[in-house]
Design a protein around this motif. Sequence first.
Motif, PDB file in Angstrom:
ATOM      1  N   GLU A  94      -3.656 -13.132 -19.398  1.00  0.00           N
ATOM      2  CA  GLU A  94      -3.041 -13.251 -20.715  1.00  0.00           C
ATOM      3  C   GLU A  94      -2.669 -11.877 -21.238  1.00  0.00           C
ATOM      4  N   LYS A  95      -1.600 -11.860 -22.027  1.00  0.00           N
ATOM      5  CA  LYS A  95      -1.178 -10.632 -22.698  1.00  0.00           C
ATOM      6  C   LYS A  95      -0.356 -11.056 -23.908  1.00  0.00           C
ATOM      7  N   GLY A  96      -0.677 -10.511 -25.051  1.00  0.00           N
ATOM      8  CA  GLY A  96       0.087 -10.829 -26.259  1.00  0.00           C
ATOM      9  C   GLY A  96       0.086 -12.301 -26.613  1.00  0.00           C
ATOM     10  N   GLY A  97      -0.985 -12.998 -26.283  1.00  0.00           N
ATOM     11  CA  GLY A  97      -1.079 -14.422 -26.615  1.00  0.00           C
ATOM     12  C   GLY A  97      -0.356 -15.345 -25.640  1.00  0.00           C
ATOM     13  N   GLN A  98       0.235 -14.809 -24.577  1.00  0.00           N
ATOM     14  CA  GLN A  98       0.935 -15.621 -23.582  1.00  0.00           C
ATOM     15  C   GLN A  98       0.143 -15.650 -22.285  1.00  0.00           C
ATOM     16  N   SER A  99       0.308 -16.742 -21.526  1.00  0.00           N
ATOM     17  CA  SER A  99      -0.355 -16.890 -20.225  1.00  0.00           C
ATOM     18  C   SER A  99       0.608 -16.504 -19.112  1.00  0.00           C
ATOM     19  N   PHE A 100       0.068 -15.837 -18.100  1.00  0.00           N
ATOM     20  CA  PHE A 100       0.881 -15.357 -16.989  1.00  0.00           C
ATOM     21  C   PHE A 100       0.203 -15.625 -15.655  1.00  0.00           C
ATOM     22  N   PHE A 101       1.019 -15.623 -14.615  1.00  0.00           N
ATOM     23  CA  PHE A 101       0.593 -15.642 -13.222  1.00  0.00           C
ATOM     24  C   PHE A 101       0.754 -14.204 -12.746  1.00  0.00           C
ATOM     25  N   ILE A 102      -0.280 -13.643 -12.135  1.00  0.00           N
ATOM     26  CA  ILE A 102      -0.204 -12.256 -11.669  1.00  0.00           C
ATOM     27  C   ILE A 102      -0.544 -12.216 -10.183  1.00  0.00           C
ATOM     28  N   LYS A 103       0.328 -11.580  -9.431  1.00  0.00           N
ATOM     29  CA  LYS A 103       0.172 -11.471  -7.981  1.00  0.00           C
ATOM     30  C   LYS A 103      -0.152 -10.034  -7.631  1.00  0.00           C
ATOM     31  N   ARG A 104      -1.168  -9.859  -6.779  1.00  0.00           N
ATOM     32  CA  ARG A 104      -1.535  -8.529  -6.282  1.00  0.00           C
ATOM     33  C   ARG A 104      -1.137  -8.464  -4.813  1.00  0.00           C
ATOM     34  N   PHE A 105      -0.285  -7.505  -4.481  1.00  0.00           N
ATOM     35  CA  PHE A 105       0.144  -7.321  -3.095  1.00  0.00           C
ATOM     36  C   PHE A 105      -0.919  -6.527  -2.343  1.00  0.00           C
ATOM     37  N   LEU A 106      -1.258  -6.986  -1.163  1.00  0.00           N
ATOM     38  CA  LEU A 106      -2.247  -6.285  -0.353  1.00  0.00           C
ATOM     39  C   LEU A 106      -1.621  -5.146   0.444  1.00  0.00           C
ATOM     40  N   GLN A 107      -0.321  -5.226   0.687  1.00  0.00           N
ATOM     41  CA  GLN A 107       0.421  -4.183   1.392  1.00  0.00           C
ATOM     42  C   GLN A 107       1.769  -4.020   0.725  1.00  0.00           C
ATOM     43  N   PRO A 108       2.325  -2.880   0.619  1.00  0.00           N
ATOM     44  CA  PRO A 108       1.744  -1.606   1.008  1.00  0.00           C
ATOM     45  C   PRO A 108       0.757  -1.122  -0.052  1.00  0.00           C
ATOM     46  N   THR A 109      -0.018  -0.151   0.293  1.00  0.00           N
ATOM     47  CA  THR A 109      -0.893   0.486  -0.679  1.00  0.00           C
ATOM     48  C   THR A 109      -0.393   1.909  -0.906  1.00  0.00           C
ATOM     49  N   PHE A 110      -0.376   2.293  -2.166  1.00  0.00           N
ATOM     50  CA  PHE A 110       0.106   3.623  -2.513  1.00  0.00           C
ATOM     51  C   PHE A 110      -0.973   4.648  -2.184  1.00  0.00           C
ATOM     52  N   PRO A 111      -0.611   5.741  -1.522  1.00  0.00           N
ATOM     53  CA  PRO A 111      -1.608   6.758  -1.159  1.00  0.00           C
ATOM     54  C   PRO A 111      -2.018   7.584  -2.373  1.00  0.00           C
ATOM     55  N   LEU A 112      -3.249   7.441  -2.765  1.00  0.00           N
ATOM     56  CA  LEU A 112      -3.762   8.202  -3.902  1.00  0.00           C
ATOM     57  C   LEU A 112      -4.133   9.615  -3.452  1.00  0.00           C
ATOM     58  N   PRO A 113      -4.046  10.593  -4.343  1.00  0.00           N
ATOM     59  CA  PRO A 113      -4.327  11.984  -3.963  1.00  0.00           C
ATOM     60  C   PRO A 113      -5.702  12.170  -3.318  1.00  0.00           C
ATOM     61  N   ASP A 114      -6.696  11.440  -3.822  1.00  0.00           N
ATOM     62  CA  ASP A 114      -8.047  11.595  -3.272  1.00  0.00           C
ATOM     63  C   ASP A 114      -8.360  10.566  -2.188  1.00  0.00           C
ATOM     64  N   GLY A 115      -7.347   9.815  -1.755  1.00  0.00           N
ATOM     65  CA  GLY A 115      -7.535   8.786  -0.728  1.00  0.00           C
ATOM     66  C   GLY A 115      -7.514   9.365   0.670  1.00  0.00           C
ATOM     67  N   PRO A 116      -7.867   8.526   1.635  1.00  0.00           N
ATOM     68  CA  PRO A 116      -7.899   8.998   3.025  1.00  0.00           C
ATOM     69  C   PRO A 116      -6.502   9.222   3.593  1.00  0.00           C
ATOM     70  N   GLY A 117      -6.438   9.983   4.656  1.00  0.00           N
ATOM     71  CA  GLY A 117      -5.187  10.200   5.361  1.00  0.00           C
ATOM     72  C   GLY A 117      -4.677  11.624   5.246  1.00  0.00           C
ATOM     73  N   SER A 118      -3.939  12.004   6.261  1.00  0.00           N
ATOM     74  CA  SER A 118      -3.345  13.334   6.284  1.00  0.00           C
ATOM     75  C   SER A 118      -2.155  13.379   5.328  1.00  0.00           C
ATOM     76  N   ALA A 119      -1.654  14.568   5.098  1.00  0.00           N
ATOM     77  CA  ALA A 119      -0.478  14.741   4.245  1.00  0.00           C
ATOM     78  C   ALA A 119       0.713  13.978   4.828  1.00  0.00           C
ATOM     79  N   GLU A 120       0.849  14.000   6.156  1.00  0.00           N
ATOM     80  CA  GLU A 120       1.955  13.285   6.803  1.00  0.00           C
ATOM     81  C   GLU A 120       1.815  11.777   6.621  1.00  0.00           C
ATOM     82  N   THR A 121       0.608  11.271   6.783  1.00  0.00           N
ATOM     83  CA  THR A 121       0.361   9.835   6.609  1.00  0.00           C
ATOM     84  C   THR A 121       0.642   9.428   5.173  1.00  0.00           C
ATOM     85  N   LYS A 122       0.195  10.230   4.235  1.00  0.00           N
ATOM     86  CA  LYS A 122       0.424   9.918   2.824  1.00  0.00           C
ATOM     87  C   LYS A 122       1.913   9.940   2.495  1.00  0.00           C
TER      88      LYS A 122
END
Length: 182
Positions: free
Chosen positions: A29-57
């Motif tokens: 819910e947001k602002g008194g309205q009901s919503f359907f929310i989908k979370r994508f499992l892929q792709p994942t955004f590379p966070l600065p403190d996340g795993p992986g080399s600079a090239e992978t990120k």
Amino acid sequence: MAPETVGGYVLTTKFNNAGGGQCQWAFAEKGGQSFFIKRFLQPTFPLPDGPGSAETKERKRAACEVFEKRHRDMMAALGKLSKGGSVIVARDFFRDGAKYYKVTEKVDVSPDVTVSTRPLGDRLLLMAVVAHSLAVLHRARIVHGDLKPANVLLKRTDKGVITAKLIDFDDCGTGHRLYDLA
């Protein structure tokens, strides 16, 4: 304990992946309205403190840019077609942390409807609604990409009529090449 919030949407259910393939979904819910929310499992955004080399990120960041552009472009194309009709378009698309989310209006489906047992007139009306929705998409040179019964929601209107709502445009395609294949 406060309910989980994602991108300003307060979850009213937990995320699950029933019928979701490479996604998870919940209601919010947001602002008194009901919503359907989908979370994508892929792709994942590379966070600065996340795993992986600079090239992978960098490779992951480039894939995320393509993913974001595709979804934003499709939302823009679909947004011109329908608001509150039989084509349910995304209202919001965002990233929270490493995950991407897409939000649509919540459709209150009628679980008691079995199309095959409905009178012929009702079945014809449902087919006409779905055909009209597809025609609207095709006039805009958009192909659904994942048309199946699970992506056609049945809803009983205030007048008791069963109607259809077309959902899930994540695999849509656009452009002239799709129509030039014939």
